[in-house]
Design an enzyme around this catalytic site. Sequence first.
Site, PDB file in Angstrom:
ATOM      1  N   VAL A   1      10.755  -4.644   3.440  1.00  0.00           N
ATOM      2  CA  VAL A   1      10.528  -4.803   4.944  1.00  0.00           C
ATOM      3  C   VAL A   1      10.939  -3.552   5.513  1.00  0.00           C
ATOM      4  CG1 VAL A   1      11.241  -6.183   6.925  1.00  0.00           C
ATOM      5  CG2 VAL A   1      11.091  -7.369   4.712  1.00  0.00           C
ATOM      6  N   ALA A   2      10.069  -3.238   6.588  1.00  0.00           N
ATOM      7  CA  ALA A   2      10.231  -2.150   7.126  1.00  0.00           C
ATOM      8  C   ALA A   2      10.280  -0.791   6.424  1.00  0.00           C
ATOM      9  CB  ALA A   2      11.316  -2.142   8.330  1.00  0.00           C
ATOM     10  N   GLY A   3       9.383  -0.808   5.355  1.00  0.00           N
ATOM     11  CA  GLY A   3       9.492   0.347   4.437  1.00  0.00           C
ATOM     12  C   GLY A   3       8.266   1.083   4.360  1.00  0.00           C
ATOM     13  N   GLY A   4       7.243   1.037   5.190  1.00  0.00           N
ATOM     14  CA  GLY A   4       6.129   1.891   4.937  1.00  0.00           C
ATOM     15  C   GLY A   4       5.141   1.451   4.303  1.00  0.00           C
ATOM     16  N   MET A   5       5.156   0.300   3.746  1.00  0.00           N
ATOM     17  CA  MET A   5       4.300  -0.252   2.423  1.00  0.00           C
ATOM     18  C   MET A   5       3.312  -1.433   3.003  1.00  0.00           C
ATOM     19  SD  MET A   5       6.689   0.021  -0.912  1.00  0.00           S
ATOM     20  CE  MET A   5       5.282  -0.076  -2.060  1.00  0.00           C
ATOM     21  N   ALA A   6       3.551  -1.584   4.291  1.00  0.00           N
ATOM     22  CA  ALA A   6       2.421  -2.678   5.033  1.00  0.00           C
ATOM     23  C   ALA A   6       2.716  -4.040   4.682  1.00  0.00           C
ATOM     24  CB  ALA A   6       1.020  -2.460   4.648  1.00  0.00           C
ATOM     25  N   GLY A   7       4.313  -4.273   4.573  1.00  0.00           N
ATOM     26  CA  GLY A   7       4.501  -5.687   4.043  1.00  0.00           C
ATOM     27  C   GLY A   7       4.206  -6.810   5.293  1.00  0.00           C
TER      28      GLY A   7
ATOM     29  N   LYS B   1       0.620  -1.127  -0.121  1.00  0.00           N
ATOM     30  CA  LYS B   1      -0.067  -0.045  -0.101  1.00  0.00           C
ATOM     31  C   LYS B   1       0.891   1.392  -0.055  1.00  0.00           C
ATOM     32  CE  LYS B   1       0.740   1.411   4.576  1.00  0.00           C
ATOM     33  NZ  LYS B   1       1.546   2.381   4.889  1.00  0.00           N
TER      34      LYS B   1
ATOM     35  N   SER C   1       1.882  -6.286   7.474  1.00  0.00           N
ATOM     36  CA  SER C   1       0.558  -6.467   7.746  1.00  0.00           C
ATOM     37  C   SER C   1       0.062  -7.366   6.111  1.00  0.00           C
ATOM     38  CB  SER C   1      -0.275  -5.143   7.477  1.00  0.00           C
ATOM     39  OG  SER C   1       0.489  -4.226   8.646  1.00  0.00           O
TER      40      SER C   1
ATOM     41  N   ASP D   1      -2.957  -1.487  10.285  1.00  0.00           N
ATOM     42  CA  ASP D   1      -2.702  -1.636   8.683  1.00  0.00           C
ATOM     43  C   ASP D   1      -3.298  -2.866   8.015  1.00  0.00           C
ATOM     44  OD1 ASP D   1      -1.791   0.963   8.474  1.00  0.00           O
ATOM     45  OD2 ASP D   1       0.345   0.235   7.828  1.00  0.00           O
TER      46      ASP D   1
END
Length: 297
Positions: free
Chosen positions: A96-102, A10, A104, A137
């Site tokens: 991972v840990a990128g603010g893209m809801a991986g 996302k 989640s 998320d």
Amino acid sequence: MSVRVRVPAKVNVQLAVGGARPDGFHDLANVFLAVGLYDEITVTPADELRVACSGPYAAQVPLDRTNLAARAALTLAQRRGLDPAVHIHIAKDIPVAGGMAGGSADGAGALLACDALWGTGASREELLEICAELGSDVPFSLVGGAALGIGRGEKLTALEVGGTFHWVFAMAEGGLSTPAVFREFDRMAQGREVPEPVASAELLEALAEGDADALAAAVSNDLQPAALSLFPELAQTLEAGREAGALAELVSGSGPTTAFLARDAEAAEKVAEALRASGTCRAVRVAAGPVAGATVL
């Protein structure tokens, strides 16, 4: 027998953040757009609960019961009185840990896969309730498309989108902890009144009309100053994308991935090429949205 589920990343086209609540969370007005970068979750019967992961980000994924995919299986099994004896394989393509809801996405994908494998017959409402227990998320990862999330972001209202939006994502060297970014937001907000978060009417209209220029003028992220405070190098990536012709640039969620809105697919490829050449990021991906949420394949 196994069940395979595909679930998207996302981007937050708006992330309005209120002040810290007594429970430590923040009220949000979070406008999500699901984009075509995917993890695939495969669930197979096994003698015990196990998690495995493959793909370019696999080394960063926890394989114990703190993994949201494992927690999803455990939660559904506990509700139904089942043994959560499954092997969960995550084919990881979302940073991972990128603010893209991986993470989640993996939780939502594993939940849907276990529901199908076990034939639990859980309603959509129950699945969303479990998603909300797992994380703010996770419900959106299940439903996909575009949605406004309020509360912690878990209370969703589907949004109309009148076209396809083209994005470029630049992955940073290293990650950012979402709790750390919120703590920095709180630190930076000390001494001032934080307004109630509300969705931008202009942004919602731009989405409904499929107007990339209007969306570019309306995107915002209240966590961006905190992310930049903790990870100042992101400013160089944002500038590189802007100079490459992106219509808008912002930190995605809590970061450190940066997102760039492009006018069309051709423009997105040009922005991506410039970002790869800029030396300001580790990797670059192109994706469009909205796309469907977690889907059994």
